[in-house]
Design a protein around this motif. Structure first.
Motif, PDB file in Angstrom:
ATOM      1  N   MET A 154       0.870  -1.467  -0.006  1.00 11.90           N
ATOM      2  CA  MET A 154       0.062   0.098   0.126  1.00 11.90           C
ATOM      3  C   MET A 154       0.846   1.279   0.033  1.00 11.90           C
ATOM      4  O   MET A 154       0.546   2.188  -0.697  1.00 11.90           O
ATOM      5  CB  MET A 154      -0.992   0.055   1.240  1.00 11.90           C
ATOM      6  N   SER A 191       0.999   3.983  -3.042  1.00 14.03           N
ATOM      7  CA  SER A 191       0.519   5.516  -2.712  1.00 14.03           C
ATOM      8  C   SER A 191       1.526   6.493  -3.298  1.00 14.03           C
ATOM      9  O   SER A 191       1.272   7.424  -3.379  1.00 14.03           O
ATOM     10  CB  SER A 191       0.239   5.533  -1.323  1.00 14.03           C
ATOM     11  N   ARG A 217      -2.230   5.069  -8.033  1.00 10.98           N
ATOM     12  CA  ARG A 217      -2.928   5.364  -7.018  1.00 10.98           C
ATOM     13  C   ARG A 217      -4.444   5.786  -7.603  1.00 10.98           C
ATOM     14  O   ARG A 217      -5.434   5.468  -6.682  1.00 10.98           O
ATOM     15  CB  ARG A 217      -2.385   6.581  -6.365  1.00 10.98           C
ATOM     16  N   ILE A 247      -6.434   2.765  -8.632  1.00  6.64           N
ATOM     17  CA  ILE A 247      -7.008   2.179  -7.506  1.00  6.64           C
ATOM     18  C   ILE A 247      -8.186   2.642  -6.936  1.00  6.64           C
ATOM     19  O   ILE A 247      -9.237   2.218  -6.692  1.00  6.64           O
ATOM     20  CB  ILE A 247      -6.028   1.890  -6.369  1.00  6.64           C
ATOM     21  N   HIS A 248      -8.065   3.864  -6.995  1.00  7.70           N
ATOM     22  CA  HIS A 248      -9.304   4.842  -6.405  1.00  7.70           C
ATOM     23  C   HIS A 248     -10.676   4.559  -7.351  1.00  7.70           C
ATOM     24  O   HIS A 248     -11.731   4.347  -6.881  1.00  7.70           O
ATOM     25  CB  HIS A 248      -8.892   6.219  -6.548  1.00  7.70           C
ATOM     26  N   ASP A 263     -11.864  -2.345  -5.426  1.00  3.96           N
ATOM     27  CA  ASP A 263     -11.147  -1.747  -4.168  1.00  3.96           C
ATOM     28  C   ASP A 263     -12.174  -1.248  -3.029  1.00  3.96           C
ATOM     29  O   ASP A 263     -11.952  -1.754  -1.829  1.00  3.96           O
ATOM     30  CB  ASP A 263     -10.360  -0.317  -4.669  1.00  3.96           C
ATOM     31  N   SER A 269     -10.950   2.952  -1.013  1.00  6.43           N
ATOM     32  CA  SER A 269     -10.578   4.270  -1.282  1.00  6.43           C
ATOM     33  C   SER A 269     -11.478   5.466  -1.806  1.00  6.43           C
ATOM     34  O   SER A 269     -11.310   6.408  -1.283  1.00  6.43           O
ATOM     35  CB  SER A 269      -9.610   4.006  -2.901  1.00  6.43           C
ATOM     36  N   ARG A 270     -12.739   5.056  -2.198  1.00  8.52           N
ATOM     37  CA  ARG A 270     -13.890   6.176  -2.467  1.00  8.52           C
ATOM     38  C   ARG A 270     -14.224   6.656  -1.326  1.00  8.52           C
ATOM     39  O   ARG A 270     -14.425   7.765  -1.251  1.00  8.52           O
ATOM     40  CB  ARG A 270     -14.725   5.270  -3.404  1.00  8.52           C
ATOM     41  N   VAL A 303     -12.874   7.100   1.515  1.00  9.26           N
ATOM     42  CA  VAL A 303     -11.611   7.787   2.216  1.00  9.26           C
ATOM     43  C   VAL A 303     -11.489   8.981   1.583  1.00  9.26           C
ATOM     44  O   VAL A 303     -11.625  10.172   2.275  1.00  9.26           O
ATOM     45  CB  VAL A 303     -10.383   7.114   2.309  1.00  9.26           C
ATOM     46  N   HIS A 304     -11.403   9.018   0.191  1.00 11.75           N
ATOM     47  CA  HIS A 304     -11.427  10.279  -0.752  1.00 11.75           C
ATOM     48  C   HIS A 304     -12.629  11.122  -0.565  1.00 11.75           C
ATOM     49  O   HIS A 304     -12.412  12.140  -1.117  1.00 11.75           O
ATOM     50  CB  HIS A 304     -11.088   9.879  -2.005  1.00 11.75           C
TER      51      HIS A 304
END
Length: 472
Positions: free
Chosen positions: A405, A409, A415, A418-419, A424, A427-428, A430-431
């Motif tokens: 990871m 990153s 990165r 992956i988003h 995944d 990631s979504r 978190v973002h």
């Protein structure tokens, strides 16, 4: 017999979940021609032979191929998974992969599919139906999507022996043979054993009539912490922060597992029994409560022999209850724990590069093949996360996942991929955290602050285990 000649850019051996996830990314991110061969009549690999009541253990959002949704956004409204994201049944998964092949892969004109065929190596395979021999000219690479061999109850050979007069069935056929018995002896403490005990309970078998033979107790994952939806942010991302803090603040390996349990990261069946196994099996809290109602859990190690009178173990014998059906759930999900380089010359061998997620791993490996040309870079981005078996295997698995990871990153393009990857999930959410959401930012801050100390502590423990000879 004449050998038929075929040509492709990528020869994918295996149309199971890993092979399909890999081929899907190649199909959508390159102009490559792909040839897929598989021994089954339909895509989906071991799902073709799954037991009738099997479901995914983690949300469907984590499964399948990147280009096609499996979950449909369903939140279960009843049952032991109530309130959590839906878990696709074996039949749903099988139909899903069939649809991917027939609605996406084959209509593209760039995928050739040869079911009911056996690969013989050296770019040769043969039909299991009529014996036709094929030889393939591969312009780019061979993809061995069978390396993570899945051992299934229907086809595996049990490690124990049994007398011919024992009422016995593999779990795959238990629905046809379950009638007329007072007691049920479930042999196997892993995911399949869990599923079978829960199925019996759901079918109104009294907990006292289910006898669960568990050779090793396991640490389990809480499914609530695996939900890739914003509404579960504090469960999912909170659990990741809890995990890092539990590792970083621990004073020994046992203390680390205690902290992981007390913070809700890991669960176990019996508080009085120290687990020695970890396979990543996932349960809901309601499922765990149901399993804890079982009053007959047999813990004498591995079964050696079964007679109508008793189960025989290495150092113990357990009297068989009257009118009992023995259900074999002893097959291990993954049998190949040896690590190979993912990229090696003209061969790609997909393996897990993120724990618990073989299909995400296959998709990421395919993306790396499509987007990067340098072999050293490909190897750096796809270092294998070892599959766990013992409880202590959780440590190198987690350390390898954290390493990957961090490497990912630091690559902005990867990165972003992956988003955007459907497989995944986290990631979504978190973002998507707003800059003024103090509570969520605090969780992310905890996670970031504890990650490096946790990695250092893991490496210390791993070195200690190596020094004691428990790791090679």
């Amino acid at each position: 017999m004449k050998v038929e000649q075929l040509t492709c850019d990528y020869l994918v051996v295996g149309a199971g979940a890993v092979g399909m996830a890999f081929a899907d990314v190649l199909l959508h991110e390159t102009n490559a021609n792909i040839l897929i061969i598989d021994k089954h009549a339909k895509p989906g690999g071991h799902w073709n032979l799954a037991y009738p009541f099997v479901t995914l253990h983690q949300p469907s959002a984590f499964y399948g191929v990147c280009s096609k949704e499996l979950n449909r956004g369903v939140i279960d409204k009843c049952g032991m998974n109530e309130g959590l994201m839906g878990l696709a049944s074996g039949q749903e998964v099988s139909a899903y992969f069939d649809a991917v092949m027939n609605e996406t892969f084959l209509p593209s004109g760039r995928v050739q599919y040869f079911p009911l065929c056996e690969y013989h190596g050296e770019k040769r395979f043969a039909s299991l139906v009529n014996g036709t021999q094929y030889e393939v000219t591969v312009n780019k690479k061979i993809v061995d999507a069978t390396y993570l061999n899945t051992n299934i109850p229907l086809t595996h050979t049990p490690s124990f022996t049994r007398d011919d007069d024992v009422a016995f069935t593999p779990v795959n056929t238990v629905t046809m043979h379950a009638n007329g018995y007072e007691n049920y002896v479930v042999v196997g403490g892993g995911k399949t054993g869990i599923d079978t005990c829960l199925w019996l309970l759901q079918n109104k078998v009294s907990p006292g009539n289910i006898h669960w033979v568990v050779s090793r107790d396991a640490w389990l994952l809480n499914r609530k912490n695996t939900q890739p939806l914003e509404r579960f942010f504090f469960d999912a991302i909170g659990a990741q922060a809890n995990q890092m803090e539990a590792i970083a603040q621990s004073e020994s390996i046992d203390d680390m597992f205690d902290r992981l349990e007390s913070s809700g990261v890991l669960l176990r069946l019996d508080k009085s029994v120290r687990p020695s196994m970890f396979h990543g099996a996932t349960v809901s809290e309601m499922e765990l409560e149901a399993l804890q109602k079982l009053t007959s859990v047999v813990r004498h190690g591995r079964v050696k022999h079964i007679s109508k009178e008793a189960l025989e173990f290495e150092n113990a014998s357990w009297a068989m209850p009257e009118n009992a059906l023995v259900i074999d759930c002893s097959a291990s999900a993954i049998t190949n724990l040896e690590i190979k380089p993912v990229f090696s010359g003209d061969t790609i061998t997909p393996q897990t590069v993120r724990a618990y997620q073989p299909v995400f791993s296959a998709a990421l490996i395919a993306h790396v093949e499509a987007a990067y040309s340098d072999e050293a870079t490909k190897q750096l981005l796809t270092q294998v996360v070892p599959l766990p078996n013992r409880d202590i295997d959780w440590l190198p698995m987690t350390a390898a996942m954290l390493r990957n990871m961090k490497i990912w990153s630091e690559d902005e393009a990867l990165r972003m991929w992956i988003h955007q990857c459907r497989l995944d999930g986290f990631s979504r959410i978190v973002h998507g955290v707003a800059k003024d959401d103090v509570k969520k930012l605090a969780v992310l801050g905890r996670l970031k602050a504890a990650s490096m100390p946790a990695m250092q502590k893991l490496m210390t423990y791993i070195q200690t285990l190596k020094a004691s000879g428990q790791f090679g």
